[in-house]
Design a protein around this motif. Structure first.
Motif, PDB file in Angstrom:
ATOM      1  N   LEU A 166      -5.025  -7.673 -20.118  1.00 18.24           N
ATOM      2  CA  LEU A 166      -3.825  -6.856 -20.277  1.00 18.24           C
ATOM      3  C   LEU A 166      -3.539  -6.578 -21.750  1.00 18.24           C
ATOM      4  CD1 LEU A 166      -1.479  -8.501 -17.611  1.00 18.24           C
ATOM      5  CD2 LEU A 166      -2.654  -6.290 -17.462  1.00 18.24           C
ATOM      6  N   ALA A 167      -3.706  -7.597 -22.571  1.00 18.13           N
ATOM      7  CA  ALA A 167      -3.474  -7.400 -24.004  1.00 18.13           C
ATOM      8  C   ALA A 167      -4.479  -6.408 -24.584  1.00 18.13           C
ATOM      9  CB  ALA A 167      -3.561  -8.741 -24.742  1.00 18.13           C
ATOM     10  N   ALA A 168      -5.741  -6.520 -24.139  1.00 19.32           N
ATOM     11  CA  ALA A 168      -6.763  -5.577 -24.626  1.00 19.32           C
ATOM     12  C   ALA A 168      -6.465  -4.161 -24.162  1.00 19.32           C
ATOM     13  CB  ALA A 168      -8.144  -6.020 -24.147  1.00 19.32           C
ATOM     14  N   TYR A 169      -5.995  -4.027 -22.901  1.00 20.57           N
ATOM     15  CA  TYR A 169      -5.676  -2.688 -22.396  1.00 20.57           C
ATOM     16  C   TYR A 169      -4.494  -2.082 -23.160  1.00 20.57           C
ATOM     17  CZ  TYR A 169      -4.151   1.019 -19.260  1.00 20.57           C
ATOM     18  OH  TYR A 169      -3.779   2.222 -18.739  1.00 20.57           O
ATOM     19  N   ALA A 170      -3.480  -2.921 -23.419  1.00 20.37           N
ATOM     20  CA  ALA A 170      -2.327  -2.428 -24.172  1.00 20.37           C
ATOM     21  C   ALA A 170      -2.728  -2.016 -25.589  1.00 20.37           C
ATOM     22  CB  ALA A 170      -1.239  -3.500 -24.220  1.00 20.37           C
TER      23      ALA A 170
ATOM     24  N   TRP B 266      -5.732  -1.093 -26.521  1.00 14.88           N
ATOM     25  CA  TRP B 266      -6.577   0.112 -26.428  1.00 14.88           C
ATOM     26  C   TRP B 266      -5.722   1.353 -26.175  1.00 14.88           C
ATOM     27  CZ3 TRP B 266      -7.566   3.521 -22.351  1.00 14.88           C
ATOM     28  CH2 TRP B 266      -8.621   4.396 -22.551  1.00 14.88           C
ATOM     29  N   THR B 267      -4.716   1.233 -25.294  1.00 15.43           N
ATOM     30  CA  THR B 267      -3.834   2.373 -25.012  1.00 15.43           C
ATOM     31  C   THR B 267      -3.056   2.775 -26.256  1.00 15.43           C
ATOM     32  OG1 THR B 267      -3.618   1.630 -22.720  1.00 15.43           O
ATOM     33  CG2 THR B 267      -1.985   3.186 -23.531  1.00 15.43           C
ATOM     34  N   SER B 268      -2.563   1.784 -26.987  1.00 21.53           N
ATOM     35  CA  SER B 268      -1.825   2.087 -28.214  1.00 21.53           C
ATOM     36  C   SER B 268      -2.725   2.768 -29.234  1.00 21.53           C
ATOM     37  CB  SER B 268      -1.238   0.794 -28.798  1.00 21.53           C
ATOM     38  OG  SER B 268      -0.590   1.040 -30.020  1.00 21.53           O
ATOM     39  N   TRP B 269      -3.953   2.300 -29.336  1.00 23.47           N
ATOM     40  CA  TRP B 269      -4.890   2.906 -30.276  1.00 23.47           C
ATOM     41  C   TRP B 269      -5.218   4.340 -29.873  1.00 23.47           C
ATOM     42  CZ3 TRP B 269      -9.968   4.651 -29.650  1.00 23.47           C
ATOM     43  CH2 TRP B 269     -10.644   4.946 -30.833  1.00 23.47           C
ATOM     44  N   GLN B 270      -5.409   4.561 -28.555  1.00 22.75           N
ATOM     45  CA  GLN B 270      -5.695   5.902 -28.063  1.00 22.75           C
ATOM     46  C   GLN B 270      -4.541   6.859 -28.373  1.00 22.75           C
ATOM     47  OE1 GLN B 270      -9.024   6.257 -27.499  1.00 22.75           O
ATOM     48  NE2 GLN B 270      -8.672   7.206 -25.529  1.00 22.75           N
ATOM     49  N   ASN B 271      -3.300   6.409 -28.133  1.00 24.63           N
ATOM     50  CA  ASN B 271      -2.135   7.260 -28.417  1.00 24.63           C
ATOM     51  C   ASN B 271      -2.038   7.570 -29.907  1.00 24.63           C
ATOM     52  OD1 ASN B 271      -1.363   7.347 -25.716  1.00 24.63           O
ATOM     53  ND2 ASN B 271      -0.069   5.522 -25.894  1.00 24.63           N
ATOM     54  N   ALA B 272      -2.310   6.564 -30.732  1.00 25.48           N
ATOM     55  CA  ALA B 272      -2.268   6.799 -32.179  1.00 25.48           C
ATOM     56  C   ALA B 272      -3.333   7.809 -32.607  1.00 25.48           C
ATOM     57  CB  ALA B 272      -2.453   5.475 -32.932  1.00 25.48           C
TER      58      ALA B 272
END
Length: 567
Positions: A296-300, A302-308
Motif C-alpha cells: 500500500l505504501a509503495a502504491y501510494a 507510485w501514485t503520488s509520483w505519477q501525479n507529480a
C-alpha cells in the motif's frame, strides 16, 4: 615391332601394365574419389583419436554448412530438435525458478529475523552492501578470482572474477605472485624444486595449482574442501589439453589464446553455501500484514509520483503554449483545473491535454479572455484579419509581414486598405506576391505580340486584314484596360513597313500613313492615346525587294509588372 621392343616387352611388360593401370586410375576423378571414400572413414577415426587438429580443420566448413542448412530448411531442423528442446527448456526453467525461490526464502530468512537485522546493522557499520555481507556469512566457500599465469615467463594469460569482487591491477598481482614463488624457491628450497601452493589472507585462501606450462591461482572466500584442489587440477589439465601449444609459447598476445577466458570462467562456479537453519517458524500473518502495508505504501508513493509527473508535464506544455497564461494549476480528482487567461486564438484545452499525454476533457479551466502580444498569436491575428486565399501565404520575415504566392488584385487592394486601418503590428509587403490576373494578362499580351496587318500598294488594308482590324483593336483595348486595373505599364508600338518600290521620301510617308491607319483603329477601339506610338520601317535606298510581305504594319507590345505596394 623390332627385336629390341620385343625384348623390352618380355622383360618389363608386366611392370608397364601395372604402371599404365596406376596412371589411368590416377587420371580418372571417379577412381580417385572411390579410393578416397574407401579410406576416409578410417582416416577420420584415426585423426580424431591421435590428432586434435581435425576438429579445428572441420570447425569452419561444418559450421558454414550447418548455418546454410538452417537458413534453407529451418522447419526440418526445428522438427528434429523439438524432442530435445522441450525437455531442455522445461528443465532450465524449473532450475531457475527453484534457485529464485531459494534466493527469496534466504533473503526473507535473513531480513525478518533478529539475525538478519543484526547482519544488516553489522554490514552498515562495516560500510559494505548487505548482499555482500550475506554472502560472507552464508557461503562455505566460493572461488572469487582465477588467474592463469605462464610458467615460462610469468606473464598473465587470463584473469576472471565475480562482479562483486574488489579487483586490483591483475598484471601487478600476477607479477607479485611470480616474485613470491621465486622467493620461496630461493629461500626455502635448496634444490629450487619447492613451490608455493597455499596461502591464507584473512577471509580469503590462495590456492596455486601447477601445470607443465602454466599455473592456476585461485582466490577463494571461506574454507575450501580438499576435493576442490582435484577439481582445479582437472580444470588446469583441460586448459593444457586445449591450449597447450599457445600457453607454452605465450608472449603477451591475448589473441593467441582466444577462448581461454570462457574456459577459465568455469572455475568461478565452484562454491557451496551453508544450509539454512530454521530455528523457529515464520509468523506468516505478521509477514502478510507487513507485505500488504509495504504494498500500500509503495502504491501510494507510485501514485503520488505519477501525479507529480503528470502535473509537471502539463505545466511544461502550458508554459510552451503561446497565448495562454496560467497562474495556478489544481488537481481535483482526475481533473486538472487551470486558472489564468487565454487568447481566443490560442490552442484549446483538449489539444493542450493531448500534448501533455492526458485524456480529452481531463484539463478544464477558469480562464479569462485577453489579447496576447505573443508573436505567433499576433501573426495569427493578422492572418485572420486579412483572410488570405489558399494560394496566398502571410509570414513574418525581417520584422515585416511578407505576402507570397498569388492573389487577385481585388484582394490586394482590400488587404492594403485593411492594413492602413488596422494596427497589425508590422508593415505589410507585397513584394513577393504575384497577382493572379497578371498571368492571364501576360498570356493575352503574348498572343497579340507582333500582330501583322497587310496593305495593298497604298495605305489601304487588304480585305482580310480590313475584316480583322476591328476585332484586333478591341482585344488591344481590353488588354489596355486590364493593364490599367493592375497598374501595369503598357506600351503599344505600331510600325509601318514598305517595299523597295519608289523613292525614300515616298516610302517614309507611306510607312507613316500605314502606321497611322492602325493607330486610329486602336484609338477608336478605346486604347488610350498615350499608350500607342508609331514607327516606320522602310528598306535601304536602292533596294529592289518588292515582296508583298513587306507591305504591312506590325504591332509590338511592351508589358511591365505593376510596382509592388508596401504599407
Amino acid at each position: 615391332m623390332n627385336d629390341l621392343d620385343e625384348l623390352k616387352n618380355l622383360l618389363f611388360g608386366a611392370e608397364k601394365q601395372v604402371l599404365d593401370s596406376i596412371q589411368e586410375r590416377v587420371q580418372l576423378p571417379e577412381a580417385r574419389a572411390a579410393d578416397i571414400a574407401a579410406v576416409l572413414p578410417e582416416a577420420v577415426r584415426l585423426s580424431d583419436r591421435e590428432n586434435e587438429q581435425l576438429v579445428e580443420s572441420l570447425k569452419h566448413p561444418v559450421g558454414k554448412v550447418l548455418r546454410q542448412s538452417f537458413r534453407e530448411s529451418p522447419q526440418e531442423f526445428g522438427d528434429a530438435l523439438y524432442p530435445v528442446m522441450g525437455p531442455a527448456i522445461r528443465k532450465s526453467i524449473a532450475h531457475t525458478l527453484k534457485a529464485f525461490a531459494q534466493q527469496i526464502n534466504q533473503t526473507l530468512e535473513y531480513s525478518l529475523t533478529l539475525k538478519g537485522l543484526s547482519w544488516r546493522l553489522k554490514a552498515a557499520r562495516a560500510g559494505i552492501p548487505f548482499a555482500s555481507y550475506i554472502i560472507q556469512q552464508s557461503l562455505l566457500y566460493r572461488v572469487e578470482q582465477a588467474y592463469l599465469i605462464s610458467r615460462e615467463n610469468g606473464l598473465l594469460i587470463s584473469h576472471v572474477h565475480h562482479d562483486a569482487s574488489h579487483i586490483k591491477d591483475s598484471d601487478a598481482v600476477s607479477a607479485m605472485f611470480t616474485a613470491i614463488q621465486d622467493f620461496v624457491k630461493e629461500s626455502f628450497s635448496p634444490d629450487r624444486t619447492g613451490r608455493l601452493e597455499t596461502a591464507d589472507m584473512g577471509e580469503f585462501t590462495l590456492w596455486a595449482v601447477h601445470g607443465p606450462h602454466a599455473l592456476l591461482v585461485c582466490v577463494i572466500r571461506g574454507t575450501p574442501p580438499h576435493e576442490l584442489r582435484n577439481d582445479l587440477s582437472s580444470k588446469l589439465e583441460q586448459l593444457h589439453f586445449r591450449y597447450g601449444n599457445a600457453i607454452r609459447e605465450y608472449a603477451g598476445d591475448t589473441g593467441s589464446v582466444a577462448g581461454v577466458d570462457e574456459d577459465l570462467q568455469r572455475c568461478l562456479a565452484f562454491e557451496a553455501t551453508r544450509p539454512v537453519e530454521y530455528k523457529k517458524k515464520i509468523n506468516w500473518p505478521l509477514l502478510i500484514a507487513l507485505c500488504v502495508l509495504i504494498g500500500l505504501a509503495a502504491y501510494a508513493a507510485w501514485t503520488s509520483w505519477q501525479n507529480a509527473q503528470r502535473l509537471q508535464q502539463l505545466q511544461t506544455v502550458v508554459d510552451a503554449t503561446p497565448g495562454l497564461y496560467v497562474g495556478d494549476i489544481k488537481k481535483v480528482g482526475n481533473q486538472f483545473i487551470l486558472h489564468g487567461m487565454r487568447d481566443p486564438l490560442a490552442d484549446n484545452l483538449d489539444a493542450i491535454a493531448a500534448r501533455a499525454g492526458l485524456d480529452p476533457g481531463q484539463v478544464t479551466g477558469q480562464l479569462r479572455p485577453y489579447q496576447s502580444l505573443d508573436e505567433s498569436i499576433r501573426l495569427q491575428r493578422a492572418r485572420a484579419a486579412l483572410a488570405p486565399a489558399v494560394e496566398t501565404r502571410i509570414d513574418l520575415k525581417d520584422n515585416t509581414l511578407m505576402v507570397t504566392g498569388q492573389a487577385s488584385a481585388t484582394w490586394i487592394k482590400a488587404a492594403s486598405d485593411k492594413a492602413a486601418i488596422l494596427d497589425l503590428g508590422w508593415p505589410l509587403s507585397f513584394d513577393e506576391l504575384a497577382p493572379t490576373e497578371w498571368e492571364q494578362l501576360s498570356t493575352r499580351a503574348a498572343e497579340l505580340q507582333n500582330t501583322r496587318l497587310y496593305f495593298a500598294s497604298d495605305a489601304e488594308l487588304v480585305p482580310a486584314s480590313q475584316a480583322s482590324l476591328a476585332a484586333i483593336s478591341s482585344r488591344f483595348a481590353e488588354l489596355a484596360a486590364s493593364a490599367a486595373n493592375l497598374s501595369a505599364t503598357l506600351r503599344i508600338t505600331v510600325t509601318g513597313y514598305t517595299d523597295g518600290i519608289g523613292s525614300s521620301d515616298y516610302n517614309q510617308q507611306l510607312a507613316d500613313e500605314r502606321a497611322a491607319v492602325i493607330r486610329r483603329a486602336l484609338l477608336a477601339a478605346g486604347v488610350s492615346e498615350d499608350l500607342v506610338h508609331t514607327e516606320r520601317g522602310i528598306p535601304d535606298a536602292g533596294s529592289n525587294d518588292i515582296s508583298p510581305e513587306l507591305r504591312r504594319a506590325s504591332i509590338r507590345i511592351q508589358l511591365n509588372a505593376p510596382n509592388p505596394t508596401t504599407r
